[in-house]
Design a protein around this motif. Structure first.
Motif, mmCIF file in Angstrom:
data_model
loop_
_atom_site.group_PDB
_atom_site.id
_atom_site.type_symbol
_atom_site.label_atom_id
_atom_site.label_comp_id
_atom_site.label_asym_id
_atom_site.label_seq_id
_atom_site.Cartn_x
_atom_site.Cartn_y
_atom_site.Cartn_z
ATOM 1 N N VAL A 37 26.726 53.823 10.645
ATOM 2 C CA VAL A 37 26.967 55.054 11.380
ATOM 3 C C VAL A 37 28.401 55.512 11.116
ATOM 4 O O VAL A 37 29.350 54.739 11.290
ATOM 5 C CB VAL A 37 26.736 54.859 12.889
ATOM 6 C CG1 VAL A 37 27.166 56.108 13.664
ATOM 7 C CG2 VAL A 37 25.264 54.560 13.169
ATOM 8 N N ALA A 79 23.233 62.994 10.008
ATOM 9 C CA ALA A 79 23.891 62.544 11.241
ATOM 10 C C ALA A 79 23.545 63.466 12.404
ATOM 11 O O ALA A 79 23.258 63.004 13.520
ATOM 12 C CB ALA A 79 25.398 62.487 11.037
ATOM 13 N N GLN A 83 21.031 62.551 15.784
ATOM 14 C CA GLN A 83 21.474 62.769 17.161
ATOM 15 C C GLN A 83 20.430 63.562 17.937
ATOM 16 O O GLN A 83 20.099 63.247 19.086
ATOM 17 C CB GLN A 83 22.816 63.518 17.170
ATOM 18 C CG GLN A 83 24.009 62.704 16.708
ATOM 19 C CD GLN A 83 24.429 61.675 17.735
ATOM 20 O OE1 GLN A 83 23.843 60.600 17.829
ATOM 21 N NE2 GLN A 83 25.458 62.002 18.509
ATOM 22 N N VAL A 112 26.246 57.908 20.216
ATOM 23 C CA VAL A 112 25.264 57.931 19.128
ATOM 24 C C VAL A 112 23.888 57.586 19.687
ATOM 25 O O VAL A 112 23.727 56.588 20.405
ATOM 26 C CB VAL A 112 25.647 56.941 18.016
ATOM 27 C CG1 VAL A 112 24.543 56.833 16.968
ATOM 28 C CG2 VAL A 112 26.956 57.374 17.357
ATOM 29 N N ALA A 114 19.445 57.231 19.152
ATOM 30 C CA ALA A 114 18.443 56.809 18.181
ATOM 31 C C ALA A 114 17.050 56.933 18.780
ATOM 32 O O ALA A 114 16.865 56.796 19.986
ATOM 33 C CB ALA A 114 18.692 55.372 17.720
ATOM 34 N N ASN A 154 19.963 54.888 12.716
ATOM 35 C CA ASN A 154 21.139 54.619 13.568
ATOM 36 C C ASN A 154 21.130 53.232 14.200
ATOM 37 O O ASN A 154 22.095 52.847 14.862
ATOM 38 C CB ASN A 154 21.337 55.678 14.659
ATOM 39 C CG ASN A 154 22.002 56.933 14.131
ATOM 40 O OD1 ASN A 154 22.541 56.950 13.023
ATOM 41 N ND2 ASN A 154 21.984 57.993 14.920
ATOM 42 N N ALA A 158 23.547 52.363 17.441
ATOM 43 C CA ALA A 158 23.479 53.449 18.423
ATOM 44 C C ALA A 158 23.931 52.968 19.794
ATOM 45 O O ALA A 158 23.920 51.776 20.100
ATOM 46 C CB ALA A 158 22.051 53.985 18.501
#
Length: 395
Positions: A37, A79, A83, A112, A114, A154, A158
């Motif tokens: 990440v 990315a 999200q 973050v 997932a 992720n 995450a």
């Protein structure tokens, strides 16, 4: 607004996004470690206000964002998409407390998210989930999650996961519940997977991970609706991601074939090359139109959304694979060198044909919806004819 037309403000926004992706996001992406990440990149997406738009935009805007970012920086696009995929169930189905706790961090890029649906034995067949949610003691109000998730973007880095687990054995899609599971829950561990695609993907292991009614997203045993509703929104935008990659490959091919000397002229002067480039452009534009049509259908609440979004994802991802592969062929060996745009796109373009429903799954959805429409139309016609017959007899 017709599905094939963008307003001037939308066109200008797409151009701005491409510039931002090239100037501010790509340098951060290049500093990231493949398979991990990239938190500075996620934070920059938050600072630019793009992550917050995940919760205020419709499917059309989501597709425009993903296509524009993908054209200039696939890492930034992915990315942002991850999200949205992980946090959308919280936005759409979470309690006020869940939304207040997690969504501001997703929006500003400090958290973050997932989406944990796939399992080692339940990838394409999402209704066959086996991650068990067993009641925490006789008459308990909570559950313990035991089992595995795999191919989770992720993971394992995450901060929270939208997890789908089986709360009622033997009930198929009707026995699945969605849970919001913070990464620091006891018993939750994970490991990274070394994949062809450079974005982070991992496996998760649940060893009697405790969850309560406060962690449920939506309703118990109704989690499959949460999953499918999320995928119906994000599938056309996967198509938009693919279109962005296809357009980048097409533009690189136009530049290369216009400048490359071969056989006493430029590559573009060879009819076989010109026709291949024309085919690349034709397929890319057709995919873009279908993506926009599906996104418009989603935003307008059309009844045939499942069919349209499946068609959009299927056509766009298969098209991107063709366009990128053809671009590599026309560039020759230079396109296979590490660091070349097409070498990067060649690795990126393969995965979207599998995740969020493989191409074969999309074909199954399309066929199912077509036969459903056919049956409904036939039954409607028969009822109308029967009513007309009764009316004539009554006269």
């Amino acid at each position: 607004m017709p599905a094939f037309s963008l307003e001037p403000a939308q066109t200008a926004w797409c151009a701005e996004l491409r510039t931002l992706a090239a100037d501010r996001l790509r340098p951060l992406a290049e500093k990231g470690e493949p398979g991990r990440v990239n938190r500075p990149l996620v934070a920059e997406l938050g600072r630019l206000g793009l992550s917050a738009r995940l919760f205020t935009s419709g499917a059309v805007d989501l597709c425009l964002m993903r296509e524009s970012l993908a054209y200039a920086c696939t890492e930034a696009e992915t990315a942002l998409a991850l999200q949205g995929l992980g946090a959308h169930p919280v936005h759409a189905h979470g309690t006020p407390a869940q939304r207040e706790r997690w969504l501001p961090g997703v929006a500003d890029g400090s958290v973050v998210a997932a989406f944990a649906l796939s399992e080692p034995g339940a990838g394409s067949d999402a209704a066959a989930l086996s991650l068990a949610a067993e009641r925490d003691g006789p008459g308990g109000s909570g559950w313990r999650l035991t089992g595995e998730k795999c191919w989770i973007s992720n993971a394992p880095e995450a901060d929270f996961y939208t997890v789908f687990a089986r709360t009622t054995p033997g009930a198929g899609s009707r026995g699945v519940t969605a849970f919001l599971v913070p990464a620091d829950r006891p018993g939750l561990t994970g490991s990274a997977l070394d994949m062809l695609s450079p974005h982070p993907i991992g496996a998760l292991r649940f060893d009697a991970v405790p969850v309560t009614a406060d962690d449920v997203l939506g309703e118990a045993d109704r989690g499959f609706r949460v999953a499918m509703g999320t995928l119906n929104l994000f599938r056309p935008s996967v198509g938009a991601f693919a279109v962005g990659m296809a357009q980048a490959a097409l533009d690189a091919t136009l530049a290369h074939t216009a400048e490359r000397d071969a056989f006493g002229g430029k590559l573009r002067d060879l009819q076989v090359v010109a026709h291949q480039v024309a085919e690349m452009a034709l397929r890319t534009e057709a995919a873009r139109l279908m993506v926009h049509a599906a996104a418009t259908a989603y935003d307008s609440g059309a009844p045939d959304v499942p069919k349209r979004v499946a068609m959009a994802k299927l056509l766009a991802t298969e098209t991107a694979q063709y366009v990128v592969d053809t671009a590599v062929q026309l560039h020759g060996a230079r396109a296979l060198r590490r660091g070349h745009l097409l070498e990067h796109l060649y690795r990126e373009v393969r995965a979207p044909r599998i995740y969020e429903g493989a191409s074969e799954v999309q074909r199954g959805i399309i066929a199912r919806e077509l036969y459903k429409e056919h049956t409904e139309h036939t039954e409607h016609t028969e009822r109308a004819e029967h009513a007309e017959h009764n009316d004539l007899e009554a006269r």
